[in-house]
Scaffold this motif. Structure first.
Motif, PDB file in Angstrom:
ATOM      1  N   VAL A 152     -24.672   9.091  49.039  1.00 43.01           N
ATOM      2  CA  VAL A 152     -23.373   8.557  48.595  1.00 43.01           C
ATOM      3  C   VAL A 152     -23.153   7.197  49.266  1.00 43.01           C
ATOM      4  O   VAL A 152     -23.967   6.761  50.075  1.00 43.01           O
ATOM      5  N   THR A 153     -22.057   6.536  48.904  1.00 44.10           N
ATOM      6  CA  THR A 153     -21.716   5.264  49.551  1.00 44.10           C
ATOM      7  C   THR A 153     -20.758   5.526  50.715  1.00 44.10           C
ATOM      8  O   THR A 153     -20.138   6.599  50.799  1.00 44.10           O
TER       9      THR A 153
ATOM     10  N   ASN B 154     -14.439  15.019  53.511  1.00 45.40           N
ATOM     11  CA  ASN B 154     -15.628  14.578  52.770  1.00 45.40           C
ATOM     12  C   ASN B 154     -16.923  14.993  53.460  1.00 45.40           C
ATOM     13  O   ASN B 154     -17.860  15.452  52.803  1.00 45.40           O
TER      14      ASN B 154
ATOM     15  N   HIS C 281     -12.493  11.615  44.244  1.00 41.99           N
ATOM     16  CA  HIS C 281     -13.845  11.659  43.693  1.00 41.99           C
ATOM     17  C   HIS C 281     -14.317  13.099  43.625  1.00 41.99           C
ATOM     18  O   HIS C 281     -13.671  14.016  44.121  1.00 41.99           O
TER      19      HIS C 281
ATOM     20  N   SER D  72     -12.932   7.652  50.751  1.00 38.89           N
ATOM     21  CA  SER D  72     -12.007   7.867  49.625  1.00 38.89           C
ATOM     22  C   SER D  72     -11.766   9.351  49.405  1.00 38.89           C
ATOM     23  O   SER D  72     -12.586  10.186  49.755  1.00 38.89           O
TER      24      SER D  72
ATOM     25  N   PRO E 120     -20.992  14.535  44.615  1.00 37.24           N
ATOM     26  CA  PRO E 120     -22.150  14.139  43.815  1.00 37.24           C
ATOM     27  C   PRO E 120     -23.250  15.197  43.904  1.00 37.24           C
ATOM     28  O   PRO E 120     -24.199  15.079  44.674  1.00 37.24           O
TER      29      PRO E 120
ATOM     30  N   SER F  81     -23.875   8.586  54.790  1.00 39.91           N
ATOM     31  CA  SER F  81     -23.883   8.229  53.368  1.00 39.91           C
ATOM     32  C   SER F  81     -25.303   8.231  52.813  1.00 39.91           C
ATOM     33  O   SER F  81     -25.556   8.710  51.707  1.00 39.91           O
TER      34      SER F  81
ATOM     35  N   ASP G 157     -18.023   3.981  51.004  1.00 38.95           N
ATOM     36  CA  ASP G 157     -16.729   4.001  50.326  1.00 38.95           C
ATOM     37  C   ASP G 157     -16.373   5.416  49.872  1.00 38.95           C
ATOM     38  O   ASP G 157     -15.225   5.829  49.927  1.00 38.95           O
ATOM     39  N   TYR G 158     -17.408   6.171  49.446  1.00 40.41           N
ATOM     40  CA  TYR G 158     -17.200   7.559  49.029  1.00 40.41           C
ATOM     41  C   TYR G 158     -16.629   8.384  50.179  1.00 40.41           C
ATOM     42  O   TYR G 158     -15.708   9.181  49.996  1.00 40.41           O
TER      43      TYR G 158
END
Length: 201
Positions: free
Chosen positions: A64-65, A14, A74, A71, A77, A59, A67-68
């Motif tokens: 983003v969060t 990520n 997804h 995870s 963004p 983040s 959590d993003y």
């Protein structure tokens, strides 16, 4: 142990994906987080995972969060990343406009003084515009940019001030002024190397 390894891989992917989408290098991301590029490399390879505080900073940086980041199901963004890129471009334009304003003022004063014949060495205005521009760059770079670049701008400020003073007093041949710059430059270089980014051993 298996869960932690899997989490490291997810976070690593990520961070790398977000960084690539934002068009950043590992060094650029490291500078924004005040970490070393070695630390970022370890995060992206899955060798280590950033702590909670750093995850929060990442983040916020990419819109983003947390959590993003933790995870795997997804999409990137793109709008959030584009927003960050546009914001950076806007900051650059504002900085360049401010520097251009310094030179516009110097040019206007140069023209006016030449028209009225009030001062002979009007060309010195452009020499003095260099340290003023360096100050503008230091201020805006401290707010928005990469703080490591400030050491370059401080060097430019020091040498341009010495040059401006020397050229103003050139009739007196004060070339020894430049010897002040030697220890000054050494101090700037040592100062730049003194603050080691977090995560670097």
């Amino acid at each position: 142990m298996g869960f932690l390894t899997e989490l490291k891989k997810i976070v690593a992917k990520n961070i790398a994906d977000l960084r690539h989408e934002a068009g950043m290098t590992q060094l650029e991301l490291a500078e924004k987080l005040n970490y070393s590029d070695k630390a970022v490399s370890k995060w992206e390879s899955g060798a280590s995972i950033p702590d909670v505080g750093v995850l929060l900073e990442i983040s916020r940086l990419f819109g983003v969060t947390v959590d993003y980041l933790l995870s795997e199901d997804h999409r990137i963004p793109v709008k959030a990343i584009m927003k960050e890129t546009v914001k950076g471009r806007k900051h650059l334009i504002i900085t360049l406009l401010s520097v251009a304003l310094v030179w516009l003022i110097a040019t206007v004063v140069f023209v006016v003084l030449n028209l009225v014949g009030a001062w002979g060495a009007t060309w010195l205005l452009f020499i003095y515009a260099i340290p003023v521009s360096a100050v503008v760059l230091i201020v805006f770079n401290s707010i928005w940019g990469k703080r490591r670049q400030n050491y370059l701008y401080i060097s430019i400020l020091m040498w341009s001030v010495l040059s401006a003073v020397y050229l103003s007093l050139i009739a007196y041949n004060f070339w020894l002024l430049f010897t002040i710059g030697i220890p000054g430059q050494i101090i700037i270089c040592l100062w730049a190397g003194m603050k080691k980014p977090q995560g670097e051993k």
